[in-house]
Structures are given as C-alpha cells and as structure tokens.
Design a protein around this motif. Structure first.
Motif, PDB file in Angstrom:
ATOM      1  N   VAL A 123      -2.575   6.274 -44.116  1.00  0.00           N
ATOM      2  CA  VAL A 123      -2.038   7.575 -43.703  1.00  0.00           C
ATOM      3  C   VAL A 123      -1.431   7.590 -42.297  1.00  0.00           C
ATOM      4  O   VAL A 123      -0.560   8.420 -42.015  1.00  0.00           O
ATOM      5  CB  VAL A 123      -3.134   8.659 -43.800  1.00  0.00           C
ATOM      6  N   PHE A 124      -1.859   6.709 -41.399  1.00  0.00           N
ATOM      7  CA  PHE A 124      -1.362   6.749 -40.026  1.00  0.00           C
ATOM      8  C   PHE A 124       0.155   6.551 -39.944  1.00  0.00           C
ATOM      9  O   PHE A 124       0.837   7.270 -39.191  1.00  0.00           O
ATOM     10  CB  PHE A 124      -2.095   5.716 -39.179  1.00  0.00           C
ATOM     11  N   PRO A 125       0.747   5.602 -40.696  1.00  0.00           N
ATOM     12  CA  PRO A 125       2.209   5.480 -40.663  1.00  0.00           C
ATOM     13  C   PRO A 125       2.924   6.758 -41.082  1.00  0.00           C
ATOM     14  O   PRO A 125       4.011   7.067 -40.570  1.00  0.00           O
ATOM     15  CB  PRO A 125       2.489   4.329 -41.636  1.00  0.00           C
ATOM     16  N   LEU A 126       2.328   7.515 -42.012  1.00  0.00           N
ATOM     17  CA  LEU A 126       2.929   8.787 -42.413  1.00  0.00           C
ATOM     18  C   LEU A 126       2.964   9.754 -41.236  1.00  0.00           C
ATOM     19  O   LEU A 126       3.961  10.458 -41.010  1.00  0.00           O
ATOM     20  CB  LEU A 126       2.138   9.404 -43.565  1.00  0.00           C
ATOM     21  N   ASP A 127       1.880   9.790 -40.469  1.00  0.00           N
ATOM     22  CA  ASP A 127       1.828  10.673 -39.309  1.00  0.00           C
ATOM     23  C   ASP A 127       2.793  10.237 -38.212  1.00  0.00           C
ATOM     24  O   ASP A 127       3.205  11.045 -37.386  1.00  0.00           O
ATOM     25  CB  ASP A 127       0.404  10.729 -38.755  1.00  0.00           C
ATOM     26  N   LEU A 128       3.134   8.955 -38.205  1.00  0.00           N
ATOM     27  CA  LEU A 128       4.100   8.447 -37.224  1.00  0.00           C
ATOM     28  C   LEU A 128       5.539   8.620 -37.696  1.00  0.00           C
ATOM     29  O   LEU A 128       6.468   8.269 -36.978  1.00  0.00           O
ATOM     30  CB  LEU A 128       3.833   6.962 -36.934  1.00  0.00           C
ATOM     31  N   GLY A 129       5.717   9.133 -38.920  1.00  0.00           N
ATOM     32  CA  GLY A 129       7.060   9.362 -39.454  1.00  0.00           C
ATOM     33  C   GLY A 129       7.700   8.138 -40.066  1.00  0.00           C
ATOM     34  O   GLY A 129       8.934   8.021 -40.090  1.00  0.00           O
ATOM     35  N   ALA A 130       6.895   7.218 -40.593  1.00  0.00           N
ATOM     36  CA  ALA A 130       7.438   6.003 -41.191  1.00  0.00           C
ATOM     37  C   ALA A 130       8.184   6.320 -42.485  1.00  0.00           C
ATOM     38  O   ALA A 130       7.829   7.242 -43.224  1.00  0.00           O
ATOM     39  CB  ALA A 130       6.323   5.011 -41.473  1.00  0.00           C
ATOM     40  N   THR A 131       9.229   5.545 -42.772  1.00  0.00           N
ATOM     41  CA  THR A 131       9.947   5.670 -44.032  1.00  0.00           C
ATOM     42  C   THR A 131       9.122   5.030 -45.141  1.00  0.00           C
ATOM     43  O   THR A 131       8.179   4.271 -44.866  1.00  0.00           O
ATOM     44  CB  THR A 131      11.309   4.957 -43.951  1.00  0.00           C
ATOM     45  N   PRO A 132       9.447   5.296 -46.417  1.00  0.00           N
ATOM     46  CA  PRO A 132       8.696   4.644 -47.504  1.00  0.00           C
ATOM     47  C   PRO A 132       8.691   3.122 -47.408  1.00  0.00           C
ATOM     48  O   PRO A 132       7.670   2.482 -47.668  1.00  0.00           O
ATOM     49  CB  PRO A 132       9.430   5.129 -48.763  1.00  0.00           C
ATOM     50  N   ALA A 133       9.825   2.531 -47.029  1.00  0.00           N
ATOM     51  CA  ALA A 133       9.873   1.067 -46.897  1.00  0.00           C
ATOM     52  C   ALA A 133       8.961   0.591 -45.783  1.00  0.00           C
ATOM     53  O   ALA A 133       8.270  -0.425 -45.905  1.00  0.00           O
ATOM     54  CB  ALA A 133      11.309   0.614 -46.645  1.00  0.00           C
ATOM     55  N   GLN A 134       8.949   1.321 -44.664  1.00  0.00           N
ATOM     56  CA  GLN A 134       8.080   0.946 -43.555  1.00  0.00           C
ATOM     57  C   GLN A 134       6.611   1.109 -43.921  1.00  0.00           C
ATOM     58  O   GLN A 134       5.779   0.282 -43.548  1.00  0.00           O
ATOM     59  CB  GLN A 134       8.413   1.802 -42.328  1.00  0.00           C
ATOM     60  N   GLN A 135       6.277   2.149 -44.670  1.00  0.00           N
ATOM     61  CA  GLN A 135       4.891   2.355 -45.089  1.00  0.00           C
ATOM     62  C   GLN A 135       4.392   1.174 -45.904  1.00  0.00           C
ATOM     63  O   GLN A 135       3.289   0.655 -45.687  1.00  0.00           O
ATOM     64  CB  GLN A 135       4.784   3.644 -45.906  1.00  0.00           C
TER      65      GLN A 135
END
Length: 577
Positions: A123-135
C-alpha cells in the motif's frame, strides 16, 4: 507426545495381623521406562515386613503420593529437555542449543520481516502516487535479489572471512537490511496520512488521494526503491546463509528423522509471517508507515548477538569453485534436470498477473489500505493451508495431475475478476468478493509449492546439495521475476491507467484480465515435460544421455531472464509515466 501414564505400585502384600503403622527403610528396587517412553512403572517395593515377608501398610506416610509427585516432576523436566534438545539428534542438529539458536531465529526473522514488509509494499507505493507499473515493479524489487542466491552461495562457499563461511555473511546481511531502511527513515518524511483507518468505510467516507496527503519531503519512488533493494539484498544474503547451514546440518541427521530440521525451520518462518502481517496492517492503518519501517530496521539488529554465538567449523577447507561449477554443469545437462526445470520455468513465466488490479481496487472500488492488507493477510494464511493440504491430502497424487487440476481452478477464480469488474457480485460486498478471488488463488499456489520443492531436492547431486538447490531456486525465482516484469509490459496494450479507472472506463481491465487468464491456463500445454512421480524423475537421470545443448539453453535462458527483469524494473521505476 502423550503424557506419561500415572505411576503404579506393584506387588503389595498386606498382613492383616500386622500392628505396625510406620514405614521405615523403604527401598525402590527398580525403576523402568517402557520402550516408547510413555509409561513410568515402579517395580517391587520392600519395606517393613513381618516374619513371613509380608508388606506392613501404614496410613501415616502417603508413600504413593510422594513417589508419584517426585516421578511426575522428574518426568516433566525430562519431557521439556527432550522437546528442546531432541535426544535422537546429534548436538549440532539440536537447533535450540545456544551455539545453534541463531539458525531457527534467522528463519523466524525472515518470516517476521516478510510479514511486516508485505503490507507496507502493498500500500505504501499507492500513497506515494506510484503508477500501476511502478507498484508491480516495487513489489518485485524486494524479491529481485533472490535471483542472485546462487552468487551468494558461491561467495560464502569459496571466500571465507577469517575462516568462517557463513557467520560473517549472515552478520553483514542483517546489518545491510537494517542500514538500508534506517537511511530511508532519516532522509525522508514518512508521516503520510493513512488512507483511512477503518477497514469497512463507505464510499462517502473514503478519503480521496490528493497531493495534500503527501508531504513535500516524502520519499520519491526511486529513492524508496533503492532502499528497498538494499533491504532485499541484505535479507536474501542472510537467508541463503541460513539455508546453507541447514543443508550442512541436515546431512548429520539420522536416516529415520531426515527432514526434521527443514520442517522445523519453515514452521518458524510461517509462524513469523502469520504474526507480523496483521501487526503491520494495524500499525500502518492507525500510525502510518513510519513505525512499520522502524520495526523493519530494528529487528535485524536483535539477531546479531545470536549470530556472534553461532558455532561454525573453521577447520574444513573451502571446496573448489571449479569442482562446484562442474557439478552444477553436469546436473543441468542431465535430462532429469533440464526437462522438469524447463516446465517449472515456462509455467511460472506464464503465470502473468493483472498488474492493474490493485489500482482498480483503490481507484474504482475505493478500497482502504486496511482492506488491501486484510486481503494480503488472508492470502498468506491460505497459502500456508494450501501447503498443509498438499502434505496431507494430495501428496500421493501425480505431479502432473496436481498442476492440471490447480491450474484449471486458478483459471476459474481469475475469471471471477471479470464479474467483479462488471459489478456482478450476487449481493456479496465488493471486499468479500475480491477477497475470495485473491485468497483462493494463493491457496492453489500453496498446493503447487511442495511438488516443486520436492522435485528440486531430488535433482540435487550428492555432495553439492547447497549450490545445486540454490541454482534451482534461482531458476524458479528468475521465472517469477520475469513474469512480474511481463505483467507491466501488458499494461501498454489497453488503457488501464489510474485516470481511466477513476473515470469508470473499465473495458481495458476486462480485456487485460481475459489475456492474463489465457496465459495462466495455457501453461497446462507444457505439463508433459513434468514427470508423474519422483520415481519417474529418477529414471530420467539413469536412462537418459546428457545434453550439452539442453544445459546451455537452460543456463542462457535463466541468466537472460534475470538481466531482462532488472532492465524492466529500472525502466518502470525511473521512466514510467
């Protein structure tokens, strides 16, 4: 172990004419334990007797109670000692001895760190605004160093430090894991507001993503990825050292108890995962990522004193690197190795997941971070249950049949995602419907886990179990990493961006789900490469000629996959839109 039977006093002879009411000079002539260790018996007692040799009882001294309490106390102590230090194992295999306890604690720590980090990475990458590929790439980066396990194994085998082959590398690994996340803590602001502490908020209560939730000095996606990669490097170096020590100790086990060390260590690992994942979820939901990362940086330091106490033989000379390489080359050239491992590789590569799924749950269905992590916790539990089910119910099945049945079941659950995307949930809440999709898919993966590991163990040549097993697990891990990388490539075919999902344009999600399901189920076409049973695997090695071409292709594809996965991960992290 069943509790010991209560003590019994035999051969009591009572003299009705006796007037004596005192015991004196009581002698226990014989104590014995039955062969199974389940019953304590007291054989004939002698005490005050009359002239005819008859026993003279008395009510003043409760003899049976005194002896029973004494024997129960001694038996309890013996049982505890036998549990902690199994007498059928040599001292070097008794894992809870002070000089060995770093080994099971290493496995426990691996489980705790996996359990703590999985919800964070979820979940942390989502809170950082990561794209689906980055997640997807960030999730793979934590496990990417696992593809280097063969390199770690060779380094420890052939480059001892002050005569030690395992201790220094394990010490350095845990230190690196701790230091990497400590750098993340001191160089960035981790006080990101959680996406809602409740696990079952309604859509109106959902806190939308916004730049105001992310402080200016929050870690960038690139910096977080670098720190996570450093953590993974240290984590997997220490894990390989633990595996190597266990492989060495397993050779010292008696034939009747082979495998007990491995099963014990893996039980510690799974226990750690079960405990840590819910804790991480609660901490993240109510306190944010800071305290999760703090725990991840502190826990590796706790094991360092135990690593220092670890006994390791420094007299044995290191093996020849050339001989080890030759052993592995001979193994991979055998049809018994490259044919089934080719199936494992191709099958795992084709298990391409829908990399936009997590973004769909957040942007379209408005799942909270707690809900995402609850799904993760349940998947970990069902993964373990899948392993248990294979051990007790499917272990006699043909390997081919196991993969055919579980792959078809996986295809069925993957197609259920289409119903959720279209909003057809038969009155079940979106959360519980999604929970069933993800959790049962992991349950199926758990059933498939043991056949693969059993096959790898039987492929290892005698004398090179550690390096060979590391080689086969590298094949497995590189295939999974490549599969994750390919899943991000498929995101470019249809529009499954965050903006499209927020606007309700879901046809791309439906098409992508159909495609990934077809890939996953299509892997059945290669099941003919897999032997039915381990006896068939052994016969491949004894009846077949070695193939230099097969071995060369095997190694080329394995290492090419590792390089390609690294390339795709870097591109997704730093050059993703």
């Amino acid at each position: 172990m069943d509790p010991p039977a209560r003590s019994s006093i035999r051969h009591r002879h009572y003299n009705d004419d006796s007037s004596s009411d005192d015991y004196s000079d009581i002698n226990v002539e014989k104590l014995s334990r039955d062969p199974d260790g389940n019953q304590m018996e007291m054989l004939p007692l002698t005490s005050n007797t009359d002239g005819d040799g008859h026993f003279a009882p008395s009510s003043k001294l409760p003899l049976s109670d005194v002896l029973e309490d004494e024997f129960h106390t001694e038996d309890w102590k013996q049982q505890l000692e036998d549990f902690l230090f199994p007498p059928h194992l040599p001292r070097s295999c008794q894992l809870l001895r002070p000089e060995n306890i770093a080994v099971p604690m290493c496995y426990l720590l691996v489980g705790l760190l996996q359990g703590l980090s999985s919800p964070l990475v979820n979940v942390f990458p989502l809170d950082l605004g990561a794209t689906p590929a980055q997640q997807t790439s960030i999730s793979g980066i934590r496990s990417l160093p696992a593809t280097f396990k063969l390199l770690f194994g060779f380094m420890s085998d052939n480059l001892p430090i002050m005569g030690y082959r395992r201790k220094p590398y394990m010490f350095f690994g845990w230190l690196l894991a701790s230091f990497s996340l400590f750098i993340l803590m001191v160089n960035s602001n981790l006080s990101i507001e959680s996406r809602g502490a409740g696990c079952f908020k309604t859509d109106s209560e959902f806190i939308e993503d916004g730049s105001d939730r992310i402080p200016e000095d929050a870690p960038s996606i690139g910096f977080f990825s670098i720190c996570l990669f450093g953590f993974g490097m240290g984590f997997w170096v220490a894990d390989v050292m633990g595996d190597s020590i266990v492989a060495e100790k397993a050779k010292l086990e008696p034939e009747s108890s082979r495998g007990s060390i491995q099963s014990s260590c893996y039980s510690y690992r799974f226990f750690g995962m079960m405990v840590a994942a819910p804790l991480s979820t609660v901490l993240y939901s109510y306190a944010g990522p800071y305290y999760v990362i703090l725990l991840l940086s502190l826990l590796p330091l706790c094991i360092l004193p135990l690593v220092y106490m670890l006994y390791e033989d420094t007299e044995t000379p290191p093996p020849s690197t050339r001989n080890q390489c030759q052993e592995i080359w001979n193994t991979v050239c055998s049809r018994a190795a490259w044919q089934p491992m080719a199936f494992v590789y191709v099958y795992n590569v084709m298990q391409v997941g829908n990399a936009a799924w997590r973004e769909f749950l957040v942007s379209t269905l408005h799942f909270t971070t707690c809900q995402l992590n609850m799904i993760l916790i349940v998947t970990l539990v069902l993964l373990y249950l899948g392993i248990i089910c294979y051990k007790y119910f499917f272990i006699t099945w043909s390997w081919r049949n196991v993969y055919i049945v579980t792959t078809l079941m996986n295809g069925f659950f993957s197609l259920l995602q289409i119903l959720l995307i279209k909003g057809i949930t038969f009155g079940i809440s979106n959360f519980f419907f999604a929970l069933g999709d993800d959790a049962f898919a992991e349950f199926i993966s758990g059933i498939q886990f043991l056949p693969t590991t059993i096959m790898m163990v039987h492929l290892c040549p005698s004398g090179s179990e550690g390096a060979s097993y590391a080689m086969f697990t590298t094949v497995n891990n590189s295939a999974l990493t490549l599969s994750s990388a390919l899943s991000t490539v498929l995101l470019r075919i249809w529009d499954v961006s965050k903006k499209a999902l927020q606007e309700g344009r879901l046809q791309g999600m439906i098409n992508l789900t159909y495609l990934t399901t077809a890939f996953q189920v299509g892997a059945i076409a290669f099941v003919g490469f897999l032997p039915h049973y381990k006896e068939d695997l052994i016969s491949l090695g004894t009846e077949s000629q070695k193939s230099v071409v097969g071995g060369s292709i095997f190694l080329f594809i394995t290492f090419s996959s590792i390089l390609y996965s690294i390339y795709v991960s870097i591109c997704n992290i730093w050059f993703s839109d």
